[in-house]
Design an enzyme around this catalytic site. Structure first.
Site, PDB file in Angstrom:
ATOM      1  N   ILE A 508       0.820  -1.211   0.000  1.00  0.00           N
ATOM      2  CA  ILE A 508       0.000   0.000   0.000  1.00  0.00           C
ATOM      3  C   ILE A 508       0.855   1.263   0.000  1.00  0.00           C
ATOM      4  CG2 ILE A 508      -2.096  -0.958   0.995  1.00  0.00           C
ATOM      5  CD1 ILE A 508      -1.084  -0.132   3.733  1.00  0.00           C
ATOM      6  N   ASP A 626      11.836  15.217   8.247  1.00  0.00           N
ATOM      7  CA  ASP A 626      11.412  14.800   6.909  1.00  0.00           C
ATOM      8  C   ASP A 626       9.922  15.074   6.721  1.00  0.00           C
ATOM      9  OD1 ASP A 626      11.847  13.897   4.372  1.00  0.00           O
ATOM     10  OD2 ASP A 626      11.898  11.770   4.885  1.00  0.00           O
TER      11      ASP A 626
END
Ligand SMILES: *[C@@H]1O[C@H](CO)[C@@H](O)[C@H](O)[C@H]1NC(C)=O
Ligand SMILES: *[C@@H]1O[C@H](CO)[C@@H](O)[C@H](O)[C@H]1NC(C)=O
Ligand SMILES: *[C@@H]1O[C@H](CO)[C@@H](O)[C@H](O)[C@H]1NC(C)=O
Ligand SMILES: *[C@@H]1O[C@H](CO)[C@@H](O)[C@H](O)[C@H]1NC(C)=O
Ligand SMILES: *[C@@H]1O[C@H](CO)[C@@H](O)[C@H](O)[C@H]1NC(C)=O
Ligand SMILES: *[C@@H]1O[C@H](CO)[C@@H](O)[C@H](O)[C@H]1NC(C)=O
Ligand SMILES: *[C@@H]1O[C@H](CO)[C@@H](O)[C@H](O)[C@H]1NC(C)=O
Ligand SMILES: *[C@@H]1O[C@H](CO)[C@@H](O)[C@H](O)[C@H]1NC(C)=O
Ligand SMILES: *[C@@H]1O[C@H](CO)[C@@H](O)[C@H](O)[C@H]1NC(C)=O
Ligand SMILES: *[C@@H]1O[C@H](CO)[C@@H](O)[C@H](O)[C@H]1NC(C)=O
Length: 838
Positions: A508, A626
């Site tokens: 996914i 990030d």
């Protein structure tokens, strides 16, 4: 009136120049700080009859100088209102009165607190004789009053409206239409209606609470019908001039009066100290003689009683969704904390069950992670949970219930999880450091800090215990392997995960560390399994760091770690499943339906909250490093009104910083396009680098596309049907800057929304984004302030053009596809860096 204005003008002119005189009224363009008013202990405003003063003052009970803007009852020195209660400022930080209202800024000119936006310009600031700080406009109309924003104190003449709560640390006073409720961490421990001195006069719902020399009153909305009252014993009214009700951070709601040079406490709710949830600390026992002690088998920790046996640890409560099933229930045991006891919540919640035996009662508790212990009534077989937080226990003579309970606290036996062979080996040490601190305020306070370090020699592949190494490669400190005790997630066997993922069939996603698969556990709950790849030598350390960090951080906007698995060199994380996937897929994919503006706002705020929590809500400051759409995950609950949930993931790659440590990071990580300029220079990475990346993401949310993209040129003015369409490189932040200069915000919105975005909200988002993108980290707002600005609680700052000019040339550099120096990065960075668009 004329006289009043003349006086106000006069005093307003006098104060800023001398800084010594009290004033009754202040005009805009006024600045104050503690250092300016040091002669008058920070006070600069006084009510006409001198009963109250407004000041920037130090809280003398704190060790470090911390300053607050407060309204103080002068004679008794009682603080009745504080603007910046949760965010103290330094002695040189400023309070400003402008035509737009009051603002407190810190030493870096960041907004700490401000009044909400006002309907018309401020003409005066006044403090009236009841202690209300009021901003008035030129027509003498009140624009803002401190009485409408109470902190923890209610004074005579003030109305506390239903729906406005008092907060004091972990405690809260909640005013409902029918009662005033005291809560600890959201759990009720007292109701006003339970007090012997409380009388109900009307069945109508109450609208506000007020206090005077006769007692505490809940009034109807007509302002005269008393719904509830708590009457005080008659107070000697001669010379009585001040009555107030206050919620203390000790959980006591008191009414006090001042008269004849004396401050007297007239009423305390609840009347009985022992039932106050944290009176004796966690698991502390409040005895019939009102002393605190630890139950047998426990000793004093920091504000709590902890098991003497170091191998027994107390689990932390989960948050609603990461509940566990019966398969884990045998990892818990129960320690008895007393007979003939009671717990504050038993009078306010339903038992887990009635007429059951104690072992079944404990089993029910083991199956629910929010249950941290039980109270078992032997005579009726009723079983009450200790939920979410463990408070103090007390002798049953203080309880309302007819029942005597036996108490049991849920524990985990650490040693039973460990491979028996490792226990015989050397290298297991246990040290306890006792530290006694004496503080001067109000006598001796003993704080015993017990620091238990369990030192383990790691054994390759041994199960259960996860070891985290603190400190970076460069750190010279001794390598301490600290056993992560609490919040250790569930360990899965590889076979379980293989079955759950149907042999890793449904991929996914692919995050920075590797592929993500959908999995269904035997209890039918859906989870995401992340298979970590490309880790190399650093793999194990990163893996353990991520586990330890995520496992212990709980926030609605952060993805929960449910478990992990180690198989040989392979590592897996079992994470909360987010059915809509990551924001980049939802937003940049032309196939999927357009994200509505309201959803974008929720995503922006949810992400900001997650980062604010990482930066300041946890024990250790965590820099995400990030921030990008790939790490913002979405979930739509089919059952809960299609509720959109927003959660950040991958904060495992961030570094763990203790508060004392500098805000420097030595290892660089991040994704190009979202990296703050300081990543490229030698200056330090800080939480403000996340703020920058967040600003970039915010712009992408507004536009619904990547900030750096190639698009067909659409120059409307020179449009000719014959001209061939031209490809154009577009650096959106630069466009945003230009449109901001021209105030043409709506042109920045995703055209797919076809105008379904509120222009003032677009402006707010773009301006917040630009504030976040400012070159100098210190000019960027904190994430908490970003949340406040997005929610409309704080005014949005004005980004400095000089701080954004770099975008003009940065944008150009992007077009040339500069290579970013990866000095100091490890292998993973290359992998992540690779990700950007052409
Ligand atoms: C406050 O200062 C601003 C800018 O310096 C000025 O425009 C404004 O007229 C001043 N207001 C008052 C009430 O003095
Ligand atoms: C100041 O004014 C308030 C409100 O009018 C009054 O209740 C109080 O008694 C006055 N105090 C003094 C010291 O005059
Ligand atoms: C102006 O405000 C003061 C106190 O806030 C009040 O006593 C006075 O009556 C007001 N004057 C007018 C003209 O409204
Ligand atoms: C306090 O308020 C109540 C209700 O309005 C009133 O009956 C009582 O006389 C007041 N007491 C004082 C001392 O003002
Ligand atoms: C009430 O207070 C006044 C002034 O403080 C004092 O003189 C008087 O003795 C007090 N009365 C009682 C009954 O305490
Ligand atoms: C406690 O109750 C459970 C369920 O009712 C039962 O299975 C168990 O045998 C009982 N245990 C004891 C010790 O009576
Ligand atoms: C665990 O307890 C909480 C609080 O009582 C409850 O809301 C939740 O539904 C329970 N979870 C399970 C799985 O029973
Ligand atoms: C609990 O009740 C049972 C029977 O009702 C009794 O035998 C037992 O002694 C009681 N235990 C305690 C701790 O009171
Ligand atoms: C804790 O677990 C270890 C290992 O299973 C066992 O030897 C020890 O007796 C347990 N301690 C208690 C108090 O149950
Ligand atoms: C879940 O976490 C949120 C945010 O940290 C917190 O406000 C809430 O109280 C927690 N809920 C429980 C049941 O612990």
């Amino acid at each position: 009136m004329a006289l009043f204005v003349a006086f106000a003008l006069l005093s307003g002119m006098v104060v800023p120049s001398s800084g010594r005189l009290y004033s009754h009224s202040i005009l805009p363009n006024f600045t104050a700080s503690y250092t300016i008013f040091i002669d008058n202990s920070g006070a600069f405003l006084q009510s006409p009859n001198a009963t109250f003063r407004a000041a920037i003052s130090n809280n003398p009970n704190q060790q470090l100088p911390q300053f607050y803007f407060s309204v103080i009852h002068s004679a008794s020195n009682t603080i009745i209102w504080t603007a910046n209660r949760d965010e103290p400022i330094s002695d040189s930080a400023r309070l400003l009165l402008t035509a737009n209202g009051l603002v407190i800024t810190d030493d870096f000119d960041r907004i700490i607190w401000s009044t909400r936006s006002l309907e018309s310009p401020v003409a005066f600031l006044q403090l009236d004789d009841s202690g209300n700080l009021v901003l008035l406009d030129r027509g003498n109309v009140s624009l803002w009053e401190s009485f409408d924003y109470p902190t923890d104190t209610l004074v005579m003449g003030q109305r506390l409206q239903v729906g406005i709560d008092f907060f004091a640390g972990e405690y809260q006073l909640l005013l409902t239409g029918f009662d005033a409720v005291l809560q600890w961490n959201g759990m009720t421990y007292w109701r006003l209606s339970m007090d012997d001195r409380a009388f109900k006069d009307s069945n109508a719902p109450a609208s506000f609470m007020s206090v005077n020399g006769s007692g505490l009153y809940l009034f109807r909305d007509d302002g005269s019908t008393v719904v509830f009252k708590v009457t005080l014993a008659p107070i000697n009214a001669t010379g009585l001039d001040f009555v107030f009700a206050k919620l203390g951070s000790n959980g006591k709601f008191t009414i006090s009066s001042y008269g004849g040079n004396e401050l007297v406490q007239n009423l305390q709710l609840p009347a009985e100290d022992c039932i106050i949830p944290s009176i004796c600390g966690e698991i502390g026992f409040c005895d019939t003689d009102k002393t605190c002690s630890c139950p047998s088998g426990f000793h004093n920790g920091i504000g709590s009683c902890v098991p003497i046996d170091p191998f027994f640890t107390l689990p932390k409560a989960c948050n609603t969704s990461n509940s566990y099933g019966s398969e884990t229930s045998d990892q818990f045991s129960y320690m008895k904390i007393g007979d003939a006891i009671d717990y504050f919540s038993t009078d306010f919640i339903e038992p887990l069950s009635r007429q059951i035996n104690i072992s079944y009662c404990q089993l029910l508790c083991s199956q629910n992670c929010s249950c941290l212990g039980v109270l078992y009534g032997n005579s009726s077989g009723s079983c009450y949970p200790i939920r979410n937080n463990v408070g103090s226990i007390f002798s049953s003579i203080f309880g309302l219930g007819q029942e005597d309970f036996s108490g049991y606290i849920k524990t985990m036996n650490q040693s039973s999880n460990v491979d028996p062979s490792s226990k015989t080996g050397a290298g297991r040490k246990f040290s306890v450091t006792g530290l006694v601190l004496l503080t001067s305020s109000g006598g001796f306070v003993l704080i015993v800090i017990v620091v238990g370090f369990l030192w383990w020699r790691r054994r390759k592949g041994h199960s259960g215990a996860v070891v985290v190494r603190l400190g970076s490669k460069n750190s010279v400190s001794a390598e301490i392997d600290l056993l992560s005790i609490a919040g250790l997630p569930v360990k899965f066997e590889y076979e379980e995960l293989a079955t759950a993922t149907d042999n890793f069939k449904t991929q996914i996603g692919s995050g920075g560390f590797g592929a993500v698969y959908k999995a269904v556990l035997p209890n039918e709950s859906v989870v995401a399994v992340k298979k970590i790849t490309n880790l190399g030598v650093e793999g194990k350390k990163d893996f353990c760091t991520e586990i330890a960090i995520i496992g212990n951080i709980h926030h609605v906007n952060l993805v929960k770690l449910k478990g992990f698995c180690l198989k040989g060199k392979q590592r897996f994380l079992v994470l909360e499943y987010m059915n809509k996937g990551s924001l980049d897929r939802v937003m940049f994919d032309n196939e999927s339906s357009v994200l509505e503006w309201k959803e974008r706002l929720e995503i922006a705020i949810g992400t900001a909250r997650a980062l604010a929590y990482l930066h300041s809500g946890c024990q250790h400051k965590i820099i995400h490093c990030d921030v990008k759409p790939e790490n913002i995950l979405l979930h739509v609950d089919e059952h809960l009104n299609q509720n959109l949930q927003v959660k950040m993931s991958d904060f495992g790659i961030s570094k763990l910083l203790s508060p004392e440590q500098s805000n420097l990071l030595t290892t660089l990580r991040g994704t190009r396009g979202y990296l703050a300029p300081e990543w490229l220079t030698s200056t330090g990475i800080s939480d403000k680098s996340d703020v920058y990346s967040y600003g970039m993401v915010l712009l992408e949310i507004v536009r619904g596309r990547r900030n750096f993209s190639i698009q067909l040129q659409s120059n409307n003015s020179h449009h000719s049907p014959l001209s061939t369409p031209k490809l154009q490189r577009l650096y959106f932040p630069l466009l945003a800057l230009e449109m901001h200069e021209q105030k043409r915000y709506t042109e920045l919105v995703d055209p797919r929304l076809e105008g379904r975005a509120k222009s003032e909200e677009v402006e707010r988002l773009v301006r917040v984004a630009l504030c976040c993108l400012q070159m100098e980290p210190f000019r960027r707002p904190t994430m908490s302030n970003v949340v406040g600005m997005l929610e409309g609680r704080l005014p949005v700052g004005q980004p400095r053009m000089e701080s954004l000019n770099f975008l003009r040339y940065y944008g150009g550099r992007y077009a040339e596809a500069v290579t970013i120096s990866t000095d100091g990065c490890n292998g993973i960075s290359e992998f992540i860096m690779d990700f950007d668009h052409p």
